[in-house]
Design an enzyme around this catalytic site. Structure first.
Site, PDB file in Angstrom:
ATOM      1  N   GLU A   1      11.272  49.254  25.200  1.00  0.00           N
ATOM      2  CA  GLU A   1      12.305  50.164  24.675  1.00  0.00           C
ATOM      3  C   GLU A   1      12.342  50.059  23.147  1.00  0.00           C
ATOM      4  O   GLU A   1      12.439  51.069  22.442  1.00  0.00           O
ATOM      5  CB  GLU A   1      13.661  49.804  25.292  1.00  0.00           C
ATOM      6  CG  GLU A   1      14.768  50.791  24.965  1.00  0.00           C
ATOM      7  CD  GLU A   1      16.106  50.434  25.636  1.00  0.00           C
ATOM      8  OE1 GLU A   1      16.174  49.383  26.319  1.00  0.00           O
ATOM      9  OE2 GLU A   1      17.065  51.208  25.463  1.00  0.00           O
TER      10      GLU A   1
ATOM     11  N   HIS B   1      23.065  44.159  24.794  1.00  0.00           N
ATOM     12  CA  HIS B   1      22.179  45.179  25.356  1.00  0.00           C
ATOM     13  C   HIS B   1      21.301  44.601  26.475  1.00  0.00           C
ATOM     14  O   HIS B   1      21.072  45.246  27.504  1.00  0.00           O
ATOM     15  CB  HIS B   1      21.305  45.762  24.231  1.00  0.00           C
ATOM     16  CG  HIS B   1      20.308  46.768  24.698  1.00  0.00           C
ATOM     17  ND1 HIS B   1      18.953  46.566  24.609  1.00  0.00           N
ATOM     18  CD2 HIS B   1      20.475  47.979  25.288  1.00  0.00           C
ATOM     19  CE1 HIS B   1      18.317  47.615  25.115  1.00  0.00           C
ATOM     20  NE2 HIS B   1      19.213  48.491  25.528  1.00  0.00           N
TER      21      HIS B   1
ATOM     22  N   GLU C   1      23.375  44.432  29.507  1.00  0.00           N
ATOM     23  CA  GLU C   1      23.565  45.775  30.090  1.00  0.00           C
ATOM     24  C   GLU C   1      22.390  46.108  31.024  1.00  0.00           C
ATOM     25  O   GLU C   1      22.581  46.613  32.137  1.00  0.00           O
ATOM     26  CB  GLU C   1      23.682  46.804  28.955  1.00  0.00           C
ATOM     27  CG  GLU C   1      23.817  48.240  29.428  1.00  0.00           C
ATOM     28  CD  GLU C   1      22.787  49.161  28.786  1.00  0.00           C
ATOM     29  OE1 GLU C   1      21.853  49.597  29.488  1.00  0.00           O
ATOM     30  OE2 GLU C   1      22.925  49.461  27.566  1.00  0.00           O
ATOM     31  N   HIS C   2      21.164  45.835  30.582  1.00  0.00           N
ATOM     32  CA  HIS C   2      19.994  46.063  31.444  1.00  0.00           C
ATOM     33  C   HIS C   2      20.069  45.228  32.721  1.00  0.00           C
ATOM     34  O   HIS C   2      19.779  45.708  33.812  1.00  0.00           O
ATOM     35  CB  HIS C   2      18.707  45.684  30.693  1.00  0.00           C
ATOM     36  CG  HIS C   2      18.131  46.795  29.880  1.00  0.00           C
ATOM     37  ND1 HIS C   2      16.883  47.325  30.121  1.00  0.00           N
ATOM     38  CD2 HIS C   2      18.621  47.474  28.825  1.00  0.00           C
ATOM     39  CE1 HIS C   2      16.632  48.280  29.239  1.00  0.00           C
ATOM     40  NE2 HIS C   2      17.667  48.392  28.432  1.00  0.00           N
TER      41      HIS C   2
END
Lengths: 451, 451
Positions: free
Chosen positions: B141, B61, B64-65
């Protein structure tokens, strides 16, 4: 009651002698359709409690729920089964200036959707036992919203900015008004507010205008036979649009602090915005995009990309007939709340002081053109646009016409608007763990410094 | 590597000699397209920390950012502007078994979308300064998800049911793993996991297969020139599908209680469900719809409509290559939590004991047929279906074929499946204000009685 069609579209409009308005937009090649029954009553039309009289706060949303609970022709389960059995989407929404019951279905199911919604809207029984059960459901809906810090901040921003104007109230009422609501009160609200004159029906997708007009007229006739104010034979004019002048709005709070545990602080800043009919609404679209409308927007770049202070930050604009709200949002760590508040304020001020660049204007136009084109591929967007045009300004713009209006906006228009908005009294709403982190203190101090 | 096309569709598939797979579905009349670059790496492929070695939890993740943060050709702002300037939707998602970068754009912008995503996927710099800034964004987040009681319950249900199986871990890591992640660790994860063999590209809508194949091949070639493992000239086979046998899963918790203030209790019950390739997946679709898949479903009717105990209640099924999760949800008042827990359990048991009716089966089939037809009007649904078929079973069913399989399901199939699921050890997750209301006690007692 006039309605202007701008541009070359497949939109048609019929006003039935009873006052019911029917608008359709045919989409060539579509195999499904979205249909909405809109009633021109929203939470702003409710009455607060006065001495000696029960108020109606929360009744519009309560009534919306009850319309799913059964008519003389169908009980609640049968209504649910009608749509589930064909895989349709079926729901409703209550807003500040309207209520809408809608369904998205395959073309072959449009006639069914039309009859069931007609039955719900005109023939609901509002059974006293169902009323009490549904009250509990609505209390759970309110509890769910209470547990969402973003919802809490947003509701409070409206009341902080718009004060005691009816648009400042929460749409669904609160625990107290829902606990105190009576079956008779909601029934009266239903009988008074729901009539052919207040009904706007819109549909888009695989829809034939003449067939739909015949269909809804007969559905409403059949469903409404035992309701005196639902006579489709009586002649009436549609309820006039809310063509009110901008209201004089008095801000209620400069800072609202809502203390609650949480990993994040939810921050919102807002001012009284534009009314729906304001000619500067096209400039507002541009302003909103440049300031906080995407990953390349100023707020996103300054607060998230450059400084890593928030995951979510954006601006938003809501326009109603006589007031509006323009707001900025960020969710951040408590120890960064002061800094983020300052950045939100600074970016807003910078826009007012220095305006936007030609490049930003050009990109914003491209963004609006592309995103509108994509959105209008869905029949639900088109269905909604039709009814909002009818209930709002009485002017329908197709995409080309809207883009032509947007293309007329200049960088000066945007800066003038930003200057106007920045000169208005703003409110700050802060939801989160304020005490432990001293977030409240740092936010207040950031607001002072920025002013 | 074989791939089976079922039914008569406009689907085409090309395997490039480098190992990149490209699938398209042309939708006649479409004016826009959705394009996805899928990498067959998800959070389950990460390594926990072992003695003496840094783990990679959360790296997928995090990566991905970082792919949005710049390449040698485009910085973060330029990537964002590429899509914003044309009003495209552009985002990414990290899941347990894949990562996807996607965009929905007008037909004329598809070539741009393809090059920009190719550049992101193959040529990201993972700049150390951007790395540190993005770490803060990801921590926000996670904080946002922590403040959402539904998210908290759902994450915990996976770990409670699937125990120490890699699918039981949260997708995004946690505060500790993100705080401890290093640029070198994520860089290594990127270099090891992203290669032509792990890349699946799918597109649907206004797309021409041959043109897209040429386009992505040249984009990947250009973007990947300085990356040895991105040579589009080298010959490689696609990464094999995860064709693993069902894992032996050990439940970690019977009851997980997460105490926190809140107006509602969020309740979830779950069991290890079906794996993606299980032949009973069609029966699972029916079971899930009948039990908790709409307003006419049993959970909705019993818990909300008849008793007013919840606003939201439903069931859900998630299937992965070697494990799955079948779960039930309700959000309710603390003093009703015991009763609602009992009802969730009872409805699940009743399905296993008494099965479903022919009417329920028929309506569920209608619901799946209609909702699938509506969903497949969107190019994003079709784009996603293509890549999931490729990465999952290697079999593509069009709508007619899927419905034919569903129509073969019998009421006995559904009951057998329900019996199997009901015989599995279940976990309960409870998030909310447990102490004050004695909700914890009443839930534990409801679970005992129901067993």
């Amino acid at each position: 009651m006039s309605f202007t069609l701008g541009g070359d579209t497949l939109v048609r409009r019929t006003v039935h002698p009873s006052g019911v308005r029917i608008l359709t937009e045919s989409m060539p090649g579509a195999r499904s359709a979205t249909l909405g029954y809109w009633v021109t009553v929203g939470s702003r039309d409710e009455q607060p409690t006065e001495t000696g009289a029960a108020g109606s706060l929360g009744s519009t949303h309560f009534l919306e729920h009850l319309l799913f609970k059964g008519t003389s022709q169908r009980n609640a389960l049968e209504i649910a089964q009608s749509f589930d059995a064909v895989g349709g989407e079926h729901n409703a929404m209550t807003a500040k200036e309207f209520t809408c019951y809608y369904a998205k279905v395959r073309d072959t199911d449009l006639s069914m959707a039309s009859s069931v919604i007609a039955d719900m809207v005109t023939g609901s029984l509002i059974d006293p036992h169902e009323f009490d059960t549904e009250r509990e459901v609505i209390l759970e809906e309110l509890a769910m919203a209470e547990d969402d810090p973003g919802d809490v901040a947003s509701e409070r921003l409206f009341s902080a900015v718009l004060g005691d104007h009816p648009l400042g109230r929460p749409i669904g009422g609160d625990r107290e008004t829902i606990a105190g609501a009576t079956r008779e009160g909601v029934w009266q609200h239903y009988r008074e507010r729901y009539s052919p004159s207040t009904l706007v029906i819109s549909a888009a997708g695989a829809v034939n205008h003449d067939a739909l007009v015949a269909e809804v007229t007969s559905s409403l006739d059949a469903a409404a036979s035992d309701w005196s104010n639902w006579s489709m034979d009586a002649v009436a004019a549609p309820t006039p649009r809310r063509s009110v002048p901008p209201a004089s709005v008095q801000r209620a709070e400069a800072i609202a602090e809502i203390e609650r545990p949480g990993a994040q602080i939810n921050l919102m800043l807002g001012v009284n915005g534009l009314v729906a009919g304001d000619d500067r609404r096209f400039a507002m679209n541009i302003l909103n995009i440049v300031l906080g409308g995407g990953m390349s927007s100023r707020l996103f770049q300054e607060i998230r990309e450059k400084r890593g202070l928030a995951y979510s930050t954006y601006s938003f604009s809501s326009a109603y007939s006589d007031a509006g709200l323009f707001g900025l949002y960020a969710g951040c760590a408590p120890d960064k709340a002061g800094q983020v508040t300052g950045l939100l304020r600074d970016e807003f001020s910078r826009l007012a002081n220095d305006g936007i660049t030609d490049d930003e204007l050009r990109r914003a136009l491209g963004q609006l053109a592309g995103s509108s084109a994509l959105a209008l591929e869905d029949s639900d967007t088109r269905m909604s646009r039709l009814a909002r045009s009818e209930m709002g300004l009485g002017v329908f713009y197709d995409l080309d016409e809207s883009l032509r209006r947007l293309a007329e906006v200049t960088v000066d228009d945007v800066q003038s608007l930003a200057q106007d908005l920045a000169s208005r009294e703003f409110s700050a709403v802060v939801v989160g763990d304020l005490s432990e982190s001293k977030a409240g203190l740092s936010i207040r101090s950031a607001l002072e410094v920025s002013r």
